[in-house]
Write an enzyme that holds these catalytic residues in place. Structure first.
Site, PDB file in Angstrom:
ATOM      1  NE  ARG A 182     111.275  40.604  17.469  1.00 31.36           N
ATOM      2  CZ  ARG A 182     109.957  40.876  17.738  1.00 31.36           C
ATOM      3  NH1 ARG A 182     110.244  42.340  17.963  1.00 31.36           N
ATOM      4  NH2 ARG A 182     109.828  40.604  18.112  1.00 31.36           N
ATOM      5  CE  LYS A 183     111.185  44.193  21.690  1.00 37.56           C
ATOM      6  NZ  LYS A 183     109.599  44.866  22.633  1.00 37.56           N
ATOM      7  N   GLY A 228     100.104  40.540  29.395  1.00 39.46           N
ATOM      8  CA  GLY A 228      99.006  39.509  28.543  1.00 39.46           C
ATOM      9  C   GLY A 228      99.487  38.338  27.494  1.00 39.46           C
ATOM     10  NE  ARG A 231     104.580  51.909  20.186  1.00 34.76           N
ATOM     11  CZ  ARG A 231     104.884  50.704  20.059  1.00 34.76           C
ATOM     12  NH1 ARG A 231     105.712  50.649  18.945  1.00 34.76           N
ATOM     13  NH2 ARG A 231     104.900  49.725  20.215  1.00 34.76           N
ATOM     14  CB  CYS A 289     104.703  44.242  25.998  1.00 34.14           C
ATOM     15  SG  CYS A 289     104.817  43.886  24.193  1.00 34.14           S
ATOM     16  N   GLY A 290     105.266  43.790  29.556  1.00 36.44           N
ATOM     17  CA  GLY A 290     104.861  44.258  30.972  1.00 36.44           C
ATOM     18  C   GLY A 290     106.560  44.157  31.660  1.00 36.44           C
TER      19      GLY A 290
END
Length: 684
Positions: A330-331, A608, A215, A613-614
């Protein structure tokens, strides 16, 4: 997500627009309920031990400047902020990032001068403290209540990587160990599966043992042709089965198929091309997103490129690693908004900087919104921080928020560790007070001290008050061919279905960027590509190029709005194959349906698994992968179906409308019915 109103408000209660309504219509800011006073909950850590570990109470009184990086990068620590982004438009002699270009003119983006944040800022009762090595770690091991926190306690990843020869030493040790032996050694297993993510390397066993996804960091999603060609060469080496790339929902790229043996050389070359991967994974700030048409948009109110670059320089401390914010709970997502269209999706960012100007001196700056996120168990729109920050203090503001999150954020179950949970725990007013204390001068001006620069899109395109479900996006589409603000130039928005790039695609994009444009390629959070700066007289020839035929600027309505996570092809958590199924369904329905004139987009978002994440909850139609038991058969791939998500100035979360729908004809008919009932689609 709310938009600061253009009228001033009393301190402490800013006026806002909530779903298109002003606070003058009795819509006050919704603040999380204040629970037990938050400082009384910190007794597990003694103030004296915390102060000793961190070097004492930081805050505004502490004159630390985080070392010499800021002065090296920007000159004087007190450099005055510029009035606008520092961006040189393409000329015959310009090049990107100071590199000599073989491929033609480039846009030069220089970071805005920023007042340096105090990287040592903390509080005596913080949960974390600064180590002698410069990293920040939990002071009480009992607070490490998930496996990732325990891994971080054992060895700080960024510290390991920054030691002399750290990355080369780590990769050399791992590559010299037989793969079957790595997972017999707990520390090596944690390094290959967790710690390497601080370098952007994600071990993907589905692609094969020792295969990685890489990434990047691409501020504002801007690349040049040199970078594209190199990255295409990287993935091409690994063949069609392994080598590919994804445009992501963070306006970024992920490269697949990479081996650990090749990683040091790849990262070194990327760095020479002006790209870093540092701190792009795990509990770090992710790619800083901005307007995909910044600097070329006739309707923009703020050119986001230089600010995204400046914030990236802060987040990575000049591409050298920033240990002050490398151990977050966390992110963390940050975006800078460029226009009323809100292409950046600010309502789902942890920090959204919304352009405004001071009522006192007219200086540019930002209203600030915080806490937006999506997760399996909770979704939250960003809320106003009731703050205005000058352009030159944007990095300091981000650090004040990030260090507060670092010091007091929840480190329990991973589904409850994003910034909004920290705001809930502290209470809104206490959170804002702590952020203000950490600002230069210990002060954070109220939102009422500035006026938003964003036009009110809702006032011009109101949502149907009778039935909000019959809402068509008022956001402009960046796909297609559009006139730029520069006379005689146009941009081409190319549809890259589900963001999937194969070997050869990035070279082809680089070639057309050089041949017809300024050598620049841009990415969007909707997983598409923009080629800017094309002279109008060259556009007909541009449209004939094979890669433009493949990634057409004129896709079907549903293919145009398609967003998808990686899916089961690569991701170990995905329960279904998303990208192929998403594209097949969109193409089939595009063949069958037409939409009312004036419909800009209908967005279908696929995830998914429940980690979304989508971004399924922001789609007009959302899909979350699951397994479905079918009588007399093994479990098959299916989805939980959502409908009604919105983005922009009046966002809404898509709601569940059906569970465990098998992929195939049944799903197609259900989605078709939704599109006909809710979005005006009719049979062709």
């Amino acid at each position: 997500m709310v938009m600061m109103a253009m009228t001033a408000a009393a301190a402490g209660t800013p006026q806002v627009h909530v779903n298109g309504r002003s606070s003058s219509n009795s819509c006050p800011v919704r603040r999380p309920a204040v629970r037990t006073p938050w400082r009384t909950k910190l007794s597990a850590v003694s103030p004296s031990s915390a102060a000793a570990a961190s070097g004492g109470d930081g805050g505004a009184a502490n004159g630390g400047n985080g070392g010499g990086f800021w002065s090296r990068l920007f000159g004087s620590a007190n450099s005055a902020p510029l009035a606008a982004a520092t961006v040189e438009q393409p000329t015959a002699s310009s090049s990107s990032g100071g590199l000599e270009s073989r491929y033609g003119p480039k846009t030069v983006i220089k970071p805005l001068p920023q007042n340096p944040p105090n990287l040592d800022v903390t509080s005596a009762d913080a949960f974390v403290g600064k180590t002698p090595q410069g990293s920040w770690q939990l002071l009480d091991e009992g607070r490490a209540k998930n496996p990732f926190e325990k891994t971080k306690l054992q060895n700080d990843a960024l510290e390991l990587l920054k030691r002399n020869g750290g990355f080369d030493e780590l990769t050399g040790e791992l590559t010299s160990t037989p793969f079957e032996d790595i997972y017999t050694d707990e520390e090596k297993a944690k390094t290959i599966d967790v710690r390497l993510k601080w370098m952007g390397l994600f071990h993907r066993l589905k692609a094969g043992k020792g295969r990685f996804m890489l990434r990047l960091r691409l501020p504002n999603g801007v690349l040049n042709s040199e970078q594209c060609r190199y990255m295409d060469g990287v993935i091409s080496k690994y063949g069609e089965e392994q080598g590919c790339a994804d445009v992501t929902t963070r306006q970024n790229l992920q490269l697949r198929g990479i081996t650990l043996e090749d990683a040091p050389e790849i990262l070194s070359t990327l760095e020479s091309l002006g790209i870093t991967t540092l701190q792009s994974g795990m509990d770090n700030v992710r790619n800083v997103a901005g307007s995909p048409i910044a600097g070329i948009d006739p309707q923009e109110v703020y050119d986001t490129r230089a600010m995204c670059q400046a914030l990236t320089e802060y987040v990575t401390q000049g591409y050298d690693g920033n240990p002050a914010i490398s151990n977050l709970p966390r992110k963390f997502n940050i975006c800078v908004v460029g226009s009323a269209d809100m292409f950046e999706h600010p309502h789902i960012n942890d920090i959204a900087l919304v352009p405004a100007k001071s009522n006192d001196n007219g200086k540019l700056g930002f209203h600030v919104e915080v806490g937006g996120f999506l997760s399996p168990i909770r979704c939250a729109d960003a809320i106003p921080l009731d703050a205005f920050v000058d352009e030159g203090d944007a990095a300091a503001l981000c650090h004040a928020i990030l260090s507060t999150f670092r010091d007091y954020g929840v480190r329990g179950p991973r589904t409850k560790t994003r910034l909004m949970w920290c705001i809930d725990e502290m209470g809104y007013d206490n959170f804002r007070e702590e952020v203000a204390r950490r600002m230069p001068g210990g002060n954070l001006p109220r939102a009422s001290e500035a006026t938003t620069l964003l036009p009110d899109a809702i006032a011009h395109h109101p949502i149907d008050p009778i039935d909000e479900s019959h809402h068509h996006s008022t956001r402009r589409s960046v796909l297609g061919i559009h006139d730029q603000k520069q006379d005689g130039l146009q941009w081409a928005g190319l549809c890259v279905p589900t963001g999937s790039l194969e070997s050869g695609d990035m070279t082809a994009l680089a070639n057309i960027a050089d041949k017809f444009g300024s050598g620049e390629v841009r990415l969007t959070v909707d997983q598409n590509v923009i080629i800017p700066n094309i002279p109008k007289e060259k556009m007909d020839a541009f449209l004939e190029e094979p890669i433009v035929q493949k990634f057409t600027p004129f896709p079907g309505m549903l293919v145009a709005g398609l967003v998808s996570c990686t899916g089961a092809r690569w991701c170990p958590q995905a329960q279904i194959h998303t990208k192929s199924n998403a594209l097949e369904l969109a193409q089939r329905l595009d063949e069958q349906l037409s939409f009312p004139e004036g419909t800009n987009e209908v967005r279908m978002h696929w995830s998914g698994c429940p980690n979304v994440c989508g971004q399924s909850q922001v789609g007009d139609v959302g899909f979350i992968g699951t397994s479905v038991k079918v009588k007399g058969q093994d479990a098959v791939e299916g989805v939980n179906l959502l409908e009604g998500g919105r983005i922009g100035q009046a966002p809404a979360e898509a709601q569940l409308v059906d569970k465990k729908v098998p992929l195939g004809d049944e799903l197609e008919q259900k989605v078709k019915a939704i599109l006909m009932e809710k979005y005006g689609a009719v049979e062709k």
